[in-house]
Design a protein around this motif. Structure first.
Motif, PDB file in Angstrom:
ATOM      1  N   HIS A 266     -31.320  -8.161 -48.864  1.00  0.00           N
ATOM      2  CA  HIS A 266     -30.605  -6.929 -48.484  1.00  0.00           C
ATOM      3  C   HIS A 266     -29.136  -7.212 -48.157  1.00  0.00           C
ATOM      4  O   HIS A 266     -28.269  -6.347 -48.366  1.00  0.00           O
ATOM      5  CB  HIS A 266     -31.314  -6.300 -47.292  1.00  0.00           C
ATOM      6  CG  HIS A 266     -30.753  -4.973 -46.873  1.00  0.00           C
ATOM      7  ND1 HIS A 266     -30.670  -3.901 -47.731  1.00  0.00           N
ATOM      8  CD2 HIS A 266     -30.254  -4.548 -45.681  1.00  0.00           C
ATOM      9  CE1 HIS A 266     -30.149  -2.865 -47.096  1.00  0.00           C
ATOM     10  NE2 HIS A 266     -29.879  -3.239 -45.852  1.00  0.00           N
ATOM     11  N   SER A 269     -24.711  -8.653 -52.050  1.00  0.00           N
ATOM     12  CA  SER A 269     -24.066  -7.569 -52.811  1.00  0.00           C
ATOM     13  C   SER A 269     -24.575  -7.506 -54.244  1.00  0.00           C
ATOM     14  O   SER A 269     -24.235  -6.588 -54.989  1.00  0.00           O
ATOM     15  CB  SER A 269     -22.556  -7.779 -52.817  1.00  0.00           C
ATOM     16  OG  SER A 269     -22.229  -9.024 -53.433  1.00  0.00           O
ATOM     17  N   PHE A 271     -27.805  -7.285 -55.086  1.00  0.00           N
ATOM     18  CA  PHE A 271     -29.115  -6.633 -55.158  1.00  0.00           C
ATOM     19  C   PHE A 271     -29.158  -5.370 -54.302  1.00  0.00           C
ATOM     20  O   PHE A 271     -28.415  -5.233 -53.318  1.00  0.00           O
ATOM     21  CB  PHE A 271     -30.219  -7.584 -54.681  1.00  0.00           C
ATOM     22  CG  PHE A 271     -30.193  -8.934 -55.323  1.00  0.00           C
ATOM     23  CD1 PHE A 271     -30.370  -9.065 -56.696  1.00  0.00           C
ATOM     24  CD2 PHE A 271     -29.990 -10.082 -54.572  1.00  0.00           C
ATOM     25  CE1 PHE A 271     -30.342 -10.303 -57.303  1.00  0.00           C
ATOM     26  CE2 PHE A 271     -29.963 -11.330 -55.168  1.00  0.00           C
ATOM     27  CZ  PHE A 271     -30.131 -11.443 -56.538  1.00  0.00           C
ATOM     28  N   ASN A 272     -30.055  -4.489 -54.673  1.00  0.00           N
ATOM     29  CA  ASN A 272     -30.377  -3.318 -53.856  1.00  0.00           C
ATOM     30  C   ASN A 272     -31.837  -3.388 -53.449  1.00  0.00           C
ATOM     31  O   ASN A 272     -32.705  -3.695 -54.281  1.00  0.00           O
ATOM     32  CB  ASN A 272     -30.149  -2.009 -54.642  1.00  0.00           C
ATOM     33  CG  ASN A 272     -28.691  -1.622 -54.698  1.00  0.00           C
ATOM     34  OD1 ASN A 272     -27.932  -1.902 -53.773  1.00  0.00           O
ATOM     35  ND2 ASN A 272     -28.283  -0.978 -55.783  1.00  0.00           N
ATOM     36  N   ILE A 273     -32.125  -3.115 -52.197  1.00  0.00           N
ATOM     37  CA  ILE A 273     -33.507  -3.082 -51.727  1.00  0.00           C
ATOM     38  C   ILE A 273     -33.622  -2.079 -50.593  1.00  0.00           C
ATOM     39  O   ILE A 273     -32.713  -1.961 -49.760  1.00  0.00           O
ATOM     40  CB  ILE A 273     -33.982  -4.487 -51.274  1.00  0.00           C
ATOM     41  CG1 ILE A 273     -35.480  -4.463 -50.960  1.00  0.00           C
ATOM     42  CG2 ILE A 273     -33.172  -4.992 -50.097  1.00  0.00           C
ATOM     43  CD1 ILE A 273     -36.082  -5.852 -50.735  1.00  0.00           C
ATOM     44  N   THR A 274     -34.703  -1.318 -50.563  1.00  0.00           N
ATOM     45  CA  THR A 274     -34.986  -0.394 -49.467  1.00  0.00           C
ATOM     46  C   THR A 274     -35.968  -1.082 -48.537  1.00  0.00           C
ATOM     47  O   THR A 274     -37.123  -1.305 -48.899  1.00  0.00           O
ATOM     48  CB  THR A 274     -35.583   0.918 -50.002  1.00  0.00           C
ATOM     49  OG1 THR A 274     -34.686   1.489 -50.958  1.00  0.00           O
ATOM     50  CG2 THR A 274     -35.822   1.906 -48.867  1.00  0.00           C
ATOM     51  N   PHE A 285     -36.964  -5.824 -55.676  1.00  0.00           N
ATOM     52  CA  PHE A 285     -35.544  -5.532 -55.435  1.00  0.00           C
ATOM     53  C   PHE A 285     -34.841  -5.341 -56.770  1.00  0.00           C
ATOM     54  O   PHE A 285     -35.224  -5.917 -57.790  1.00  0.00           O
ATOM     55  CB  PHE A 285     -34.869  -6.625 -54.604  1.00  0.00           C
ATOM     56  CG  PHE A 285     -35.001  -8.021 -55.126  1.00  0.00           C
ATOM     57  CD1 PHE A 285     -33.993  -8.592 -55.898  1.00  0.00           C
ATOM     58  CD2 PHE A 285     -36.121  -8.794 -54.825  1.00  0.00           C
ATOM     59  CE1 PHE A 285     -34.099  -9.889 -56.371  1.00  0.00           C
ATOM     60  CE2 PHE A 285     -36.232 -10.101 -55.295  1.00  0.00           C
ATOM     61  CZ  PHE A 285     -35.227 -10.648 -56.067  1.00  0.00           C
ATOM     62  N   ASP A 286     -33.824  -4.483 -56.749  1.00  0.00           N
ATOM     63  CA  ASP A 286     -33.097  -4.133 -57.962  1.00  0.00           C
ATOM     64  C   ASP A 286     -31.836  -4.978 -58.096  1.00  0.00           C
ATOM     65  O   ASP A 286     -31.158  -5.295 -57.110  1.00  0.00           O
ATOM     66  CB  ASP A 286     -32.721  -2.652 -57.955  1.00  0.00           C
ATOM     67  CG  ASP A 286     -33.938  -1.751 -58.035  1.00  0.00           C
ATOM     68  OD1 ASP A 286     -34.938  -2.161 -58.648  1.00  0.00           O
ATOM     69  OD2 ASP A 286     -33.898  -0.640 -57.462  1.00  0.00           O
ATOM     70  N   THR A 287     -31.521  -5.327 -59.336  1.00  0.00           N
ATOM     71  CA  THR A 287     -30.321  -6.109 -59.629  1.00  0.00           C
ATOM     72  C   THR A 287     -29.165  -5.183 -59.975  1.00  0.00           C
ATOM     73  O   THR A 287     -29.378  -4.041 -60.397  1.00  0.00           O
ATOM     74  CB  THR A 287     -30.573  -7.066 -60.792  1.00  0.00           C
ATOM     75  OG1 THR A 287     -30.869  -6.317 -61.980  1.00  0.00           O
ATOM     76  CG2 THR A 287     -31.749  -7.983 -60.474  1.00  0.00           C
ATOM     77  N   ILE A 288     -27.942  -5.676 -59.810  1.00  0.00           N
ATOM     78  CA  ILE A 288     -26.775  -4.833 -60.044  1.00  0.00           C
ATOM     79  C   ILE A 288     -26.015  -5.296 -61.286  1.00  0.00           C
ATOM     80  O   ILE A 288     -26.141  -4.713 -62.358  1.00  0.00           O
ATOM     81  CB  ILE A 288     -25.858  -4.810 -58.801  1.00  0.00           C
ATOM     82  CG1 ILE A 288     -26.631  -4.237 -57.591  1.00  0.00           C
ATOM     83  CG2 ILE A 288     -24.613  -3.959 -59.065  1.00  0.00           C
ATOM     84  CD1 ILE A 288     -25.867  -4.241 -56.301  1.00  0.00           C
ATOM     85  N   THR A 313     -35.345  -4.745 -62.144  1.00  0.00           N
ATOM     86  CA  THR A 313     -36.164  -4.965 -60.949  1.00  0.00           C
ATOM     87  C   THR A 313     -36.820  -6.334 -61.015  1.00  0.00           C
ATOM     88  O   THR A 313     -37.329  -6.730 -62.057  1.00  0.00           O
ATOM     89  CB  THR A 313     -37.243  -3.872 -60.816  1.00  0.00           C
ATOM     90  OG1 THR A 313     -36.617  -2.585 -60.783  1.00  0.00           O
ATOM     91  CG2 THR A 313     -38.049  -4.063 -59.533  1.00  0.00           C
TER      92      THR A 313
END
Length: 337
Positions: A266, A269, A271-274, A285-288, A313
């Motif tokens: 988290h 910068s 990756f995105n993760i809730t 987790f999602d990659t950017i 993902t």
């Protein structure tokens, strides 16, 4: 390699191997293996079901469950992310001549409001809705768990429409560890359950179908037909029993590690993760900037095994054979990346 590709990559422990060596065995096709007979009875009682049937895989267990609940031409309602729909090679259609009706849920979970519109009418041109198939925890949903209240409401809906409920509990042990729900509760809301011993619990092989005694009679015949009739299978049942008795308490640590790993991800910068989605031992987790495949290659080159779970993902799955030193190295490496 710090292997987070799956919780199926574990190896038998010395204690498990000893349990296998000491197992009393017989021919299970003749119903004469005392170790597997005792283990089937034990698991059925644990989940509040009448009978259990030990099988080689979760796919076979799921397919046997659906087979005994349906007739050819029937339909099974399932979340579009469900394992039965995505990862069992079209087996429901091929083996039982039934079709699956995928419904868009939330992280692999369904609600009565999502299920009810998918229930067919009784028009003669409609397939007959027979089963609601649930998965707990959800694999493609990132380890999401059903609550007691959610399952109770689905059971009420099924009863109103005279539908059966099948529970794919490949990771039911993780769901129990995460929610505190007792095993017997799942037996009270499901007509059939599939449980697995070779994922988080670490047995080398094995799943079990939980059902009624009458359903088990039919399932044994189909297990044989589908190539699942085994002989001195008490060796594997002993390993699974050892896993249940000794490795179940370890799951909470897997969940804690998954949460801490998610917090490290988290802060990046890249990756995105809730964080609210991290409930058990699976972290999605999602990659950017790069694709999931490209990031898997980066992780692999740094000694970390993960898998792509979509175009952008990545999935990491925790298990008890990640050592403390490996885990510290994992967090350090991810922070550096």
């Amino acid at each position: 390699m710090i292997d987070l590709r799956s919780d199926t990559v574990t190896k038998p422990t010395p204690g498990m191997l000893q349990a296998m060596v000491k197992a009393e065995v017989g021919d299970d096709v003749f119903g004469e293996d005392p170790t597997v007979n005792r283990f089937e009875e034990k698991m059925a009682a644990h989940f509040g079901m009448e009978a259990g049937l030990f099988v080689p895989s979760g796919t076979m267990s799921n397919q046997l469950c659906l087979n005994v609940l349906t007739q050819p031409g029937d339909e099974v309602i399932i979340d579009e992310l469900g394992h039965v729909f995505n990862y069992e090679t079209g087996a429901a259609a091929h083996l039982s001549s039934i079709q699956l009706r995928p419904v868009k849920g939330t992280r692999g979970k369904l609600t009565p409001e999502q299920i009810e519109p998918a229930i067919r009418t009784t028009n003669e041109w409609d397939p007959l809705s027979r089963v609601i198939a649930l998965e707990n925890t959800t694999n493609k949903g990132g380890g999401a768990c059903y609550s007691k209240e959610e399952l109770t409401e689905i059971r009420k809906l099924a009863d109103r429409h005279n539908l059966a409920v099948h529970l794919d509990g490949a990771r039911i042990w993780n769901a129990m560890a995460a929610t505190g729900i007792d095993a017997s509760f799942f037996g009270s809301i499901a007509d059939t359950i599939s449980i697995c011993f070779s994922k988080g619990l670490g047995a080398p092989v094995g799943s079990m179908m939980l059902c009624s005694r009458e359903q088990k009679k039919k399932a044994r015949r189909y297990r044989k037909m589908w190539g699942g009739g085994m002989r001195q299978v008490g060796l594997l049942a002993a390993a699974a029993d050892y896993a249940v008795e000794n490795h179940l308490p370890l799951l909470k640590k897997d969940h804690e590690r998954a949460r801490q790993f998610a917090e490290t991800v988290h802060r990046s910068s890249h990756f995105n993760i809730t964080m609210e989605t991290v409930e058990s031992n699976i972290v999605l987790f999602d990659t950017i900037e790069k694709s999931a495949k490209e990031w898997v290659e980066v992780f692999t080159s740094n000694g970390i095994g993960v898998v792509p779970f979509g175009q952008h993902t990545v999935r990491a799955t925790f298990h008890f054979q990640i050592t403390d030193d490996q885990y510290d190295q994992l967090l350090s490496t991810v922070s550096e990346l």
